[in-house]
Design a protein around this motif. Structure first.
Motif, PDB file in Angstrom:
ATOM      1  N   LEU A  54      29.813 -29.841  46.939  1.00  0.00           N
ATOM      2  CA  LEU A  54      28.440 -29.913  46.441  1.00  0.00           C
ATOM      3  C   LEU A  54      27.475 -29.166  47.348  1.00  0.00           C
ATOM      4  CD1 LEU A  54      28.118 -33.619  45.214  1.00  0.00           C
ATOM      5  CD2 LEU A  54      28.221 -31.551  43.830  1.00  0.00           C
ATOM      6  N   GLU A  55      27.731 -29.243  48.646  1.00  0.00           N
ATOM      7  CA  GLU A  55      26.866 -28.514  49.582  1.00  0.00           C
ATOM      8  C   GLU A  55      26.971 -27.004  49.355  1.00  0.00           C
ATOM      9  OE1 GLU A  55      27.947 -29.751  53.453  1.00  0.00           O
ATOM     10  OE2 GLU A  55      26.963 -31.716  53.312  1.00  0.00           O
ATOM     11  N   LEU A  56      28.185 -26.540  49.088  1.00  0.00           N
ATOM     12  CA  LEU A  56      28.347 -25.105  48.812  1.00  0.00           C
ATOM     13  C   LEU A  56      27.634 -24.712  47.524  1.00  0.00           C
ATOM     14  CD1 LEU A  56      32.128 -24.669  49.777  1.00  0.00           C
ATOM     15  CD2 LEU A  56      30.122 -23.950  51.100  1.00  0.00           C
ATOM     16  N   GLN A  57      27.748 -25.554  46.488  1.00  0.00           N
ATOM     17  CA  GLN A  57      27.062 -25.268  45.230  1.00  0.00           C
ATOM     18  C   GLN A  57      25.542 -25.311  45.412  1.00  0.00           C
ATOM     19  OE1 GLN A  57      28.523 -27.975  42.277  1.00  0.00           O
ATOM     20  NE2 GLN A  57      30.589 -27.090  42.250  1.00  0.00           N
ATOM     21  N   LEU A  58      25.072 -26.272  46.205  1.00  0.00           N
ATOM     22  CA  LEU A  58      23.626 -26.348  46.456  1.00  0.00           C
ATOM     23  C   LEU A  58      23.127 -25.097  47.172  1.00  0.00           C
ATOM     24  CD1 LEU A  58      23.104 -30.083  47.510  1.00  0.00           C
ATOM     25  CD2 LEU A  58      22.075 -28.911  45.564  1.00  0.00           C
ATOM     26  N   ASN A  59      23.886 -24.672  48.145  1.00  0.00           N
ATOM     27  CA  ASN A  59      23.472 -23.460  48.867  1.00  0.00           C
ATOM     28  C   ASN A  59      23.438 -22.258  47.931  1.00  0.00           C
ATOM     29  OD1 ASN A  59      23.233 -24.855  51.289  1.00  0.00           O
ATOM     30  ND2 ASN A  59      25.381 -24.484  51.836  1.00  0.00           N
ATOM     31  N   GLN A  60      24.424 -22.166  47.049  1.00  0.00           N
ATOM     32  CA  GLN A  60      24.465 -21.057  46.101  1.00  0.00           C
ATOM     33  C   GLN A  60      23.293 -21.117  45.112  1.00  0.00           C
ATOM     34  OE1 GLN A  60      28.113 -20.844  43.941  1.00  0.00           O
ATOM     35  NE2 GLN A  60      27.641 -18.900  42.952  1.00  0.00           N
ATOM     36  N   LEU A  61      23.019 -22.306  44.554  1.00  0.00           N
ATOM     37  CA  LEU A  61      21.916 -22.453  43.615  1.00  0.00           C
ATOM     38  C   LEU A  61      20.560 -22.224  44.288  1.00  0.00           C
ATOM     39  CD1 LEU A  61      23.053 -25.567  41.528  1.00  0.00           C
ATOM     40  CD2 LEU A  61      23.019 -23.169  40.803  1.00  0.00           C
ATOM     41  N   GLN A  62      20.438 -22.713  45.503  1.00  0.00           N
ATOM     42  CA  GLN A  62      19.196 -22.484  46.218  1.00  0.00           C
ATOM     43  C   GLN A  62      18.986 -20.992  46.507  1.00  0.00           C
ATOM     44  OE1 GLN A  62      19.431 -24.993  49.662  1.00  0.00           O
ATOM     45  NE2 GLN A  62      18.907 -26.875  48.531  1.00  0.00           N
ATOM     46  N   GLY A  63      20.070 -20.296  46.764  1.00  0.00           N
ATOM     47  CA  GLY A  63      19.937 -18.837  46.951  1.00  0.00           C
ATOM     48  C   GLY A  63      19.517 -18.143  45.671  1.00  0.00           C
ATOM     49  N   GLN A  64      20.087 -18.550  44.535  1.00  0.00           N
ATOM     50  CA  GLN A  64      19.692 -17.968  43.252  1.00  0.00           C
ATOM     51  C   GLN A  64      18.237 -18.310  42.911  1.00  0.00           C
ATOM     52  OE1 GLN A  64      22.484 -19.299  40.319  1.00  0.00           O
ATOM     53  NE2 GLN A  64      24.230 -18.191  41.230  1.00  0.00           N
ATOM     54  N   LEU A  94      17.516 -23.724  37.220  1.00  0.00           N
ATOM     55  CA  LEU A  94      18.361 -23.848  38.416  1.00  0.00           C
ATOM     56  C   LEU A  94      17.842 -24.946  39.342  1.00  0.00           C
ATOM     57  CD1 LEU A  94      19.094 -20.098  39.268  1.00  0.00           C
ATOM     58  CD2 LEU A  94      20.629 -21.768  38.233  1.00  0.00           C
ATOM     59  N   GLN A  95      16.538 -25.082  39.357  1.00  0.00           N
ATOM     60  CA  GLN A  95      15.964 -26.116  40.226  1.00  0.00           C
ATOM     61  C   GLN A  95      16.354 -27.515  39.751  1.00  0.00           C
ATOM     62  OE1 GLN A  95      14.261 -25.320  43.015  1.00  0.00           O
ATOM     63  NE2 GLN A  95      14.272 -27.517  43.545  1.00  0.00           N
ATOM     64  N   GLN A  96      16.465 -27.682  38.423  1.00  0.00           N
ATOM     65  CA  GLN A  96      16.926 -28.971  37.888  1.00  0.00           C
ATOM     66  C   GLN A  96      18.359 -29.234  38.299  1.00  0.00           C
ATOM     67  OE1 GLN A  96      15.040 -31.219  36.319  1.00  0.00           O
ATOM     68  NE2 GLN A  96      16.824 -32.611  36.314  1.00  0.00           N
ATOM     69  N   GLN A  97      19.192 -28.209  38.278  1.00  0.00           N
ATOM     70  CA  GLN A  97      20.579 -28.378  38.721  1.00  0.00           C
ATOM     71  C   GLN A  97      20.644 -28.722  40.215  1.00  0.00           C
ATOM     72  OE1 GLN A  97      22.946 -24.980  37.652  1.00  0.00           O
ATOM     73  NE2 GLN A  97      22.401 -25.082  35.465  1.00  0.00           N
ATOM     74  N   VAL A  98      19.779 -28.055  40.962  1.00  0.00           N
ATOM     75  CA  VAL A  98      19.741 -28.345  42.398  1.00  0.00           C
ATOM     76  C   VAL A  98      19.369 -29.800  42.649  1.00  0.00           C
ATOM     77  CG1 VAL A  98      18.501 -27.849  44.542  1.00  0.00           C
ATOM     78  CG2 VAL A  98      19.273 -25.976  43.089  1.00  0.00           C
ATOM     79  N   THR A  99      18.396 -30.283  41.875  1.00  0.00           N
ATOM     80  CA  THR A  99      17.971 -31.678  42.033  1.00  0.00           C
ATOM     81  C   THR A  99      19.112 -32.632  41.707  1.00  0.00           C
ATOM     82  OG1 THR A  99      15.701 -31.058  41.460  1.00  0.00           O
ATOM     83  CG2 THR A  99      16.285 -33.391  41.313  1.00  0.00           C
ATOM     84  N   ASP A 100      19.826 -32.350  40.609  1.00  0.00           N
ATOM     85  CA  ASP A 100      20.966 -33.200  40.241  1.00  0.00           C
ATOM     86  C   ASP A 100      22.056 -33.160  41.311  1.00  0.00           C
ATOM     87  OD1 ASP A 100      19.638 -33.810  37.915  1.00  0.00           O
ATOM     88  OD2 ASP A 100      20.711 -32.301  36.713  1.00  0.00           O
ATOM     89  N   LEU A 101      22.331 -31.971  41.815  1.00  0.00           N
ATOM     90  CA  LEU A 101      23.367 -31.854  42.863  1.00  0.00           C
ATOM     91  C   LEU A 101      22.944 -32.557  44.150  1.00  0.00           C
ATOM     92  CD1 LEU A 101      24.603 -28.162  42.407  1.00  0.00           C
ATOM     93  CD2 LEU A 101      25.776 -30.265  41.767  1.00  0.00           C
ATOM     94  N   GLU A 102      21.663 -32.487  44.463  1.00  0.00           N
ATOM     95  CA  GLU A 102      21.190 -33.186  45.664  1.00  0.00           C
ATOM     96  C   GLU A 102      21.345 -34.694  45.513  1.00  0.00           C
ATOM     97  OE1 GLU A 102      17.221 -31.886  46.190  1.00  0.00           O
ATOM     98  OE2 GLU A 102      17.761 -30.042  47.282  1.00  0.00           O
TER      99      GLU A 102
END
Length: 261
Positions: A54-64, A94-102
């Motif tokens: 999840l941390e890797l996905q968050l980093n990727q989404l935050q970069g996008q 993407l920000q919504q996905q980031v929130t869910d992943l967080e």
């Protein structure tokens, strides 16, 4: 049927009690605890792996998200409001996905901390159980050895019981043989039993034989003394001549009496 079932269960339980070794039971329980601890550790590792993913996905989404924000700024600077709006729309998704992943990351992190704490507590319990297990096993082994030594000294153990019975049987047979031998000797001595070899005699026969043997010896001794006395008289007669021999014979035929008065 209920009574038969109860009897069967009671006998089975008793048989299991005889077959059960507390040391083996403790070792089996310790092995099961180790397996449970291993499962908890694997669970912690799985949760940590999911958290890391999840941390890797968050980093990727935050970069996008950051990239779309930069693209929207550039499009708006170039007067392309439509492109800026599209970039901001994608950024919002993407920000919504980031929130869910967080949120998921926070949940997994909490689960990982709980499992880690549980693994540590379980490890402490397993270590304590291992120490107690070894203490109980050592105490049980010492008590078992002491019991066997006591049974050996008291003669109530199975092995020593067999030895004691063998010794008792040997002593009984020895006493029986001694009594039989003594009885046979008494019967032979009393004449109640005949000895086919002729070597055994009763008490009366033995006494008569002893007296007869003593009389024969005395008679033989008197005869030898007489022969020796006769031989001495003949020798003196030869040495003294005819006159001395005649005087000696006369003296022998007419004994003299001496009177002190």
């Amino acid at each position: 049927m209920k009574r038969m079932g109860m009897i069967f269960r009671a006998k089975a339980n008793k048989a299991l009690d005889r077959a059960e070794d507390p040391r083996e039971t403790l070792d089996y329980s310790y092995q099961k605890q180790l397996e449970l601890l291993q499962k908890v550790r694997r669970g912690v590792a799985d949760v940590a792996t999911s958290r890391k993913r999840l941390e890797l996905q968050l980093n990727q989404l935050q970069g996008q998200t950051s990239k779309l924000e930069d693209q929207g700024r550039k499009a708006l600077a170039l007067g392309r409001e439509d492109l800026a709006r599209e970039a901001l729309s994608r950024r919002a998704a993407l920000q919504q996905q980031v929130t869910d992943l967080e949120t998921q990351h926070t949940t997994l992190q909490g689960e990982e901390e709980k499992l880690t704490l549980a693994a540590q507590r379980l490890q402490a319990k397993v270590d304590a159980f291992r120490t107690k297990k070894e203490t109980i096993k050592a105490t049980y082994t010492a008590a078992q050895a002491q019991t066997r030594i006591g049974e050996a000294f008291s003669g109530i153990s199975e092995e020593m019981g067999d030895v004691g019975l063998a010794i008792q049987r040997a002593e009984d047979k020895t006493q029986q043989m001694q009594a039989r031998a003594g009885a046979i000797d008494e019967l032979l001595a009393s004449g109640a039993l005949d000895d086919p070899t002729g070597t055994a005699k009763d008490d009366l026969t033995a006494e008569l034989d002893r007296i007869s043997g003593g009389t024969d010896v005395e008679l033989e001794l008197q005869r030898m003394k007489a022969e020796l006395a006769g031989g001495s008289t003949s020798k003196q007669a030869i040495e003294g001549g005819p006159q001395d021999a005649a005087q000696q014979q006369q003296q022998d035929r007419s004994p003299h009496k001496f009177d002190k008065n």
